[in-house]
Design an enzyme around this catalytic site. Structure first.
Site, PDB file in Angstrom:
ATOM      1  N   SER A 178      -1.758   6.255   0.550  1.00  0.00           N
ATOM      2  CA  SER A 178      -2.342   7.509   0.056  1.00  0.00           C
ATOM      3  C   SER A 178      -3.775   7.679   0.551  1.00  0.00           C
ATOM      4  O   SER A 178      -4.266   8.795   0.648  1.00  0.00           O
ATOM      5  CB  SER A 178      -2.313   7.538  -1.474  1.00  0.00           C
ATOM      6  N   ASP A 192       0.871  -1.171   0.000  1.00  0.00           N
ATOM      7  CA  ASP A 192       0.000   0.000   0.000  1.00  0.00           C
ATOM      8  C   ASP A 192       0.910   1.222   0.000  1.00  0.00           C
ATOM      9  O   ASP A 192       1.994   1.183   0.587  1.00  0.00           O
ATOM     10  CB  ASP A 192      -0.871  -0.012   1.277  1.00  0.00           C
ATOM     11  N   TYR A 243     -12.264   7.944 -14.097  1.00  0.00           N
ATOM     12  CA  TYR A 243     -12.257   6.816 -13.154  1.00  0.00           C
ATOM     13  C   TYR A 243     -12.948   5.601 -13.778  1.00  0.00           C
ATOM     14  O   TYR A 243     -12.407   4.492 -13.817  1.00  0.00           O
ATOM     15  CB  TYR A 243     -12.952   7.193 -11.826  1.00  0.00           C
ATOM     16  N   SER A 295     -15.883  -2.612 -11.525  1.00  0.00           N
ATOM     17  CA  SER A 295     -17.018  -1.893 -10.942  1.00  0.00           C
ATOM     18  C   SER A 295     -18.225  -1.985 -11.856  1.00  0.00           C
ATOM     19  O   SER A 295     -18.091  -2.043 -13.086  1.00  0.00           O
ATOM     20  CB  SER A 295     -16.613  -0.428 -10.773  1.00  0.00           C
ATOM     21  N   LYS A 297     -11.526   1.577 -15.218  1.00  0.00           N
ATOM     22  CA  LYS A 297     -12.032   0.227 -14.943  1.00  0.00           C
ATOM     23  C   LYS A 297     -12.272  -0.529 -16.255  1.00  0.00           C
ATOM     24  O   LYS A 297     -11.958  -1.712 -16.379  1.00  0.00           O
ATOM     25  CB  LYS A 297     -13.307   0.287 -14.098  1.00  0.00           C
ATOM     26  N   PHE A 351     -20.814  -3.825  -6.973  1.00  0.00           N
ATOM     27  CA  PHE A 351     -21.861  -2.824  -6.882  1.00  0.00           C
ATOM     28  C   PHE A 351     -21.436  -1.868  -5.752  1.00  0.00           C
ATOM     29  O   PHE A 351     -20.301  -1.434  -5.764  1.00  0.00           O
ATOM     30  CB  PHE A 351     -23.236  -3.513  -6.807  1.00  0.00           C
TER      31      PHE A 351
HETATM   32  C1  UD1 Z   1     -19.796   6.062  -6.720  1.00  0.00           C
HETATM   33  C2  UD1 Z   1     -19.256   6.261  -8.079  1.00  0.00           C
HETATM   34  C3  UD1 Z   1     -18.872   4.924  -8.652  1.00  0.00           C
HETATM   35  C4  UD1 Z   1     -17.790   4.313  -7.790  1.00  0.00           C
HETATM   36  C5  UD1 Z   1     -18.243   4.256  -6.347  1.00  0.00           C
HETATM   37  C6  UD1 Z   1     -17.007   3.967  -5.525  1.00  0.00           C
HETATM   38  C7  UD1 Z   1     -20.382   8.281  -8.924  1.00  0.00           C
HETATM   39  C8  UD1 Z   1     -21.361   8.807  -9.915  1.00  0.00           C
HETATM   40  N1  UD1 Z   1     -20.244   6.945  -8.911  1.00  0.00           N
HETATM   41  O1  UD1 Z   1     -20.966   5.219  -6.840  1.00  0.00           O
HETATM   42  O2  UD1 Z   1     -18.394   5.052  -9.971  1.00  0.00           O
HETATM   43  O3  UD1 Z   1     -17.492   3.030  -8.242  1.00  0.00           O
HETATM   44  O4  UD1 Z   1     -18.795   5.492  -5.905  1.00  0.00           O
HETATM   45  O5  UD1 Z   1     -17.297   3.882  -4.197  1.00  0.00           O
HETATM   46  O6  UD1 Z   1     -19.770   9.013  -8.184  1.00  0.00           O
HETATM   47  N2  UD1 Z   1     -26.001  10.062  -2.353  1.00  0.00           N
HETATM   48  C9  UD1 Z   1     -26.712  11.066  -1.736  1.00  0.00           C
HETATM   49  N3  UD1 Z   1     -26.046  11.903  -0.883  1.00  0.00           N
HETATM   50  C10 UD1 Z   1     -24.702  11.789  -0.630  1.00  0.00           C
HETATM   51  C11 UD1 Z   1     -23.990  10.755  -1.266  1.00  0.00           C
HETATM   52  C12 UD1 Z   1     -24.657   9.911  -2.131  1.00  0.00           C
HETATM   53  O7  UD1 Z   1     -27.905  11.203  -1.941  1.00  0.00           O
HETATM   54  O8  UD1 Z   1     -24.166  12.611   0.140  1.00  0.00           O
HETATM   55  C13 UD1 Z   1     -26.696   9.121  -3.255  1.00  0.00           C
HETATM   56  C14 UD1 Z   1     -26.165   9.139  -4.676  1.00  0.00           C
HETATM   57  O9  UD1 Z   1     -26.802  10.105  -5.452  1.00  0.00           O
HETATM   58  C15 UD1 Z   1     -26.471   7.704  -5.113  1.00  0.00           C
HETATM   59  C16 UD1 Z   1     -26.348   6.895  -3.820  1.00  0.00           C
HETATM   60  O10 UD1 Z   1     -26.485   7.831  -2.760  1.00  0.00           O
HETATM   61  O11 UD1 Z   1     -27.780   7.615  -5.576  1.00  0.00           O
HETATM   62  C17 UD1 Z   1     -25.024   6.184  -3.691  1.00  0.00           C
HETATM   63  O12 UD1 Z   1     -23.979   7.123  -3.883  1.00  0.00           O
HETATM   64  P1  UD1 Z   1     -22.443   6.749  -3.687  1.00  0.00           P
HETATM   65  O13 UD1 Z   1     -22.251   6.091  -2.379  1.00  0.00           O
HETATM   66  O14 UD1 Z   1     -21.641   7.975  -3.978  1.00  0.00           O
HETATM   67  O15 UD1 Z   1     -22.181   5.636  -4.778  1.00  0.00           O
HETATM   68  P2  UD1 Z   1     -22.375   5.689  -6.358  1.00  0.00           P
HETATM   69  O16 UD1 Z   1     -22.609   7.057  -6.840  1.00  0.00           O
HETATM   70  O17 UD1 Z   1     -23.381   4.661  -6.719  1.00  0.00           O
END
Ligand code: UD1
Length: 337
Positions: A34, A31, A150, A125, A154, A178
């Site tokens: 970072s 690792d 990003y 991913s 992948k 997921f």
């Molecule tokens: C995100 C990345 C994805 C990556 C993954 C890594 C994006 C668009 N996608 O996935 O490519 O592989 O993280 O961990 O960034 N949400 C809120 N409020 C918040 C944070 C999130 O409403 O403060 C919602 C988001 O809109 C989404 C869900 O929660 O609908 C999950 O979000 P998040 O945990 O960031 O994951 P992804 O966006 O699915």
């Protein structure tokens, strides 16, 4: 059997080191710290009774990688987590992402191709599917044009591995995760986001503990039952176990192709509001939140068809969303105690 885990002190890496050691593998973790901390080694030791061998190594230095494989000539199994994963940052600094996620992969494969046989597990991913047309998403769903550097790393990573396995003794498994969440049930290891969390669950636990004022829910006008976006949240320990099973499959020569691809999810879609409700249930706490605009680049929904992982890999998720959220909450409380 000795296994290299790159990014072994990171969120998914550390949980995988634990599961490997539990299964009797000898682990060498590398690792560059970072986005992780040396304290993670203590956590792993507390859980498994064994401290993995560790090297602070940056895979971007090709000579480091060469030196490492000279020193550890007996390593033929690699689980490769080391990578950057912040979507927004990748848009701001694409070359950092191509260097961190692509150059390092090439250097690792260059060392492995010299071996008589090598086993490679890759952190991919569900982002490769973009907004898939049909739910749940099978592995045969088309890979769509990436929305960020990003996501592109992948996709390119999968292609590099596929091309390489065709002409080398490397066999590989691509695991398309997921949304990984949660922490080890002991709360000795978990997620350690740098700065303000971008991901939903660490933002929720930091809000509940009082570090953040409220959660912003990104959009409630999506075409979903409650209007918020849907994801497939997979417990990190279940995800870690999938890596161990995939590695054993390659070591036992059970793989049916040089490269196999599996979705790793629960198969269940949960909306942001479902996650909030489940979190409130397991924590016994009200979560302050407000609805704000959609986040740019977010998709409406993504959840896995896990038939192939279930039937071919012989893996399935065991933990519920509630279990995963309870473990994340326990971890957050321990971190701030
Ligand atoms: C995100 C990345 C994805 C990556 C993954 C890594 C994006 C668009 N996608 O996935 O490519 O592989 O993280 O961990 O960034 N949400 C809120 N409020 C918040 C944070 C999130 O409403 O403060 C919602 C988001 O809109 C989404 C869900 O929660 O609908 C999950 O979000 P998040 O945990 O960031 O994951 P992804 O966006 O699915």
């Amino acid at each position: 059997m000795k296994v290299l885990v790159t990014g072994g002190l990171g969120f998914i890496g550390s949980h995988t080191v634990v599961e490997l050691q539990n299964e009797g593998f000898e682990v060498v973790a590398i690792d560059n710290l970072s986005n992780s901390s040396l304290d993670v080694l203590e956590g792993i030791e507390k859980i498994t009774g064994k401290r993995p061998e560790f090297e602070n190594l940056d895979l971007r230095q090709k000579e480091n990688v060469q030196q490492f494989f000279k020193k550890h000539a007996d390593i033929s199994g690699v689980i490769h987590f080391a990578a950057s994963k912040a979507v927004g940052e990748s848009v701001e600094n694409p070359l950092l992402y191509y260097e961190n996620n692509i150059s390092t992969l090439v250097y690792l494969l260059q060392e492995l191709q010299a071996k008589e046989t090598a086993h490679f597990i890759f952190s991919s991913s569900c982002t490769v599917y973009g907004q898939a047309e049909t739910m749940p998403i099978t592995e045969d769903a088309p890979v769509q044009l990436a929305l960020s550097p990003y996501g592109n790393t992948k996709q390119i990573g999968e292609e590099i591995i596929t091309d390489t396995t065709k002409v080398t003794n490397i066999n590989a498994v691509l695991l398309r995760y997921f949304n990984p969440i949660g922490a080890h049930s002991s709360a000795e290891i978990g997620e350690l986001p740098l700065g303000v969390p971008q991901n939903l669950v660490p933002f929720i636990t930091q809000t509940a503990i009082g570090l953040r004022k409220e959660l912003s829910v990104f959009g409630n006008d999506y075409p979903t039952p409650d209007g918020t976006a849907i994801r497939d949240y997979i417990h990190v320990v279940d995800l870690a176990k999938a890596h161990v099973i995939a590695l054993k499959r390659l070591m036992d020569k059970k793989n049916q192709a040089k490269v196999e691809t599996f979705n790793v999810g629960t198969g269940k879609g949960s909306s942001v509001l479902d996650v909030i409700t489940a979190f409130e249930k397991v924590s016994g706490q009200k979560l302050p939140y407000k609805i704000v605009d959609r986040r740019e680049g977010d998709i409406v929904e993504a959840y896995a068809n896990t038939d192939r992982a279930n039937e071919v890999l012989g893996w399935s998720a065991e933990s519920s969303l509630e279990d995963a959220l309870a473990s994340a909450w326990k971890w957050e409380q321990k971190l701030r105690a």
